[in-house]
Design a protein around this motif. Structure first.
Motif, short mmCIF file in Angstrom:
data_model
loop_
_atom_site.label_atom_id
_atom_site.label_comp_id
_atom_site.label_asym_id
_atom_site.label_seq_id
_atom_site.Cartn_x
_atom_site.Cartn_y
_atom_site.Cartn_z
N LEU A 174 40.33 50.04 29.91
CA LEU A 174 39.54 49.49 31.02
C LEU A 174 39.00 48.11 30.67
O LEU A 174 38.98 47.21 31.50
N ILE A 175 38.57 47.95 29.41
CA ILE A 175 38.08 46.64 28.95
C ILE A 175 39.21 45.60 29.01
O ILE A 175 39.02 44.48 29.48
N GLN A 176 40.41 46.01 28.54
CA GLN A 176 41.54 45.09 28.53
C GLN A 176 41.93 44.67 29.94
O GLN A 176 42.17 43.48 30.22
N ILE A 177 41.99 45.63 30.85
CA ILE A 177 42.33 45.33 32.25
C ILE A 177 41.27 44.44 32.88
O ILE A 177 41.57 43.47 33.57
N GLY A 178 40.00 44.78 32.62
CA GLY A 178 38.91 43.99 33.19
C GLY A 178 38.87 42.59 32.65
O GLY A 178 38.59 41.63 33.38
N GLY A 179 39.17 42.42 31.36
CA GLY A 179 39.14 41.10 30.75
C GLY A 179 40.26 40.20 31.23
O GLY A 179 40.06 39.04 31.58
N LEU A 180 41.47 40.75 31.25
CA LEU A 180 42.62 39.97 31.71
C LEU A 180 42.61 39.76 33.21
O LEU A 180 43.11 38.77 33.71
#
Length: 430
Positions: free
Chosen positions: A78-84
């Motif tokens: 979720l962090i990776q999706i939110g960051g990118l």
């Protein structure tokens, strides 16, 4: 598909983030995600999912103590999706399947990254994904050197991967347990500098990083890149010096907080021991945040730079100029609009929480709300004890902060502007 094509890009981006948050909430409530003996309410799962997708790091429940390896993996994804960004990740999957990226997808990328043109967007997304992989891989290696001394090789690898993803995406999540964040490593130079490096590069913005790699000369950089680099450097230096002289912390700790406060949210000292002066400085840094097109939040470095230049030019009766380039009036207007909308969100959020949480001080609540808006994740320790309604309010503020107050404001826009104009008449100002 026809219905999606009729929806404006800004609304699709908002809906995309909402769907990912809801999916994350459902996954975090599955028994496979929760440790034996732990429990997760719907509100806490929603709060955690929102905080992860909005790359904030505020936590109502401890990530390591509550979630299993599967649950922590969900949080990291979720962090990776939110960051990118949902659109960049979506386009990445399209490219992996070797399918053509259409005009609609290109328009979504343009909107999500605040770009002016559709030119070279697919190449840009490829660069974004590659840069993310490179920086996070370096972060894993350097973090592993530190964590391998205290954990088994497999656990150290898992913690290093999670930490690298969280740091580069400017999200203050940790999986060390006991709500301790990085306090046990406050004197570890390698981990402190590795984390700061990931935060800084993640907060510069992918366009800036790409330009630094390609041009390698400050004189050749665009105005945007020059403004981002100069403003970032000034904020880091000023923040470090002021925090060192207001708090009983080391220079390394002051530099770490000056870096982390600008949307990352990691802590190496307990903020409950900070003075009001120190908390206020951190609040200002959180409100300003990172740079456009980055993994961070806040009103952005370019906005505060434009405000300063506009006020200076007005005061000295000069044109608004930076690095021998004139800043357009529409950019100045947008900077003021974003700042005013951001102030409204923070002030309104603090006012509502002051009513809902009368036991906490105004500084604690202002700090919490600004941290949520700036998608930072720093807290004086009050987050787990907030009421369910307060957590919902904080979740909403995190969502607004991640997408930007201007994006949220313009999704209600239905009509094209009229070509007819009324006659002008002056209003007395000041």
């Amino acid at each position: 598909m026809g219905l999606i094509n009729k929806i404006k890009p800004g609304r699709i981006i908002v809906l995309g983030f909402l769907l990912v948050i809801l999916l994350g909430t459902m996954l975090l409530m599955l028994p496979i995600s929760i440790n034996d003996g732990a429990s997760v309410s719907l509100i806490d799962a929603l709060f955690t999912s929102t905080s992860a997708v909005c790359v904030t790091g505020l936590i109502a429940i401890d990530t390591a103590d509550t979630f299993t390896v599967f649950g922590r993996t969900v949080v990291a994804m979720l962090i990776q999706i939110g960051g990118l960004g949902v659109t960049s990740v979506g386009v990445g999957f399209i490219l992996l399947m070797r399918k053509k990226v259409g005009i609609k997808e290109r328009t979504l990328i343009k909107e999500s990254m605040n770009l002016d043109s559709l030119k070279g967007l697919v190449k840009l997304v490829k660069s974004v994904l590659l840069l993310t992989l490179i920086f996070e891989s370096i972060g894993v290696i350097l973090s592993y050197i530190v964590f391998s001394k205290d954990y088994s090789p497999l656990d150290a690898l898992g913690i290093s991967m999670f930490h690298s993803i969280a740091a580069f995406n400017n999200s203050g999540f940790d999986i060390l347990g006991n709500l301790q964040n990085l306090i046990p490593y406050q004197s570890n130079i390698l981990l402190n500098l590795t984390t700061c490096g990931l935060i800084i590069f993640g907060g510069l913005g992918f366009l800036v990083i790409k330009e630094i790699i390609e041009k390698r000369s400050f004189k050749k950089f665009s105005l945007h890149t020059k403004v981002v680099l100069i403003t970032t450097g000034i904020l880091l230096v000023v923040g470090t010096v002021v925090l060192k002289f207001t708090e009983d912390i080391t220079w390394l700790g002051a530099f770490f907080f000056s870096t982390s406060a600008r949307t990352a949210g990691f802590s190496t000292y307990p903020l409950s021991n900070f003075t009001n002066a120190g908390l206020f400085i951190l609040t200002i840094l959180m409100f300003i945040g990172a740079s456009p097109g980055s993994t961070g939040g806040g009103i952005k470095t370019t906005t505060i730079f434009t405000l300063y230049k506009s006020i200076y030019s007005t005061s000295t009766n000069r044109h608004c100029v930076a690095f021998k380039r004139r800043i357009p009036s529409n950019v100045i207007l947008k900077a003021f609009n974003i700042t005013l909308l951001a102030l409204f969100v923070v002030c309104m959020g603090t006012f509502i929480l002051s009513i809902l949480e009368p036991t906490y001080t105004f500084m604690q609540l202002l700090f919490e709300v600004t941290s949520a808006f700036g998608t930072v994740g720093l807290s004086t320790g009050i987050t787990p004890n907030l009421s369910d309604l307060s957590k919902v309010i904080i979740s909403l503020i995190m969502f607004i902060g991640r997408l930007g107050p201007m994006t949220i404001a313009t999704i209600w826009y239905f009509k094209e502007p009229s070509n007819a104009y009324y006659s002008e008449e002056a209003v007395i100002i000041g």
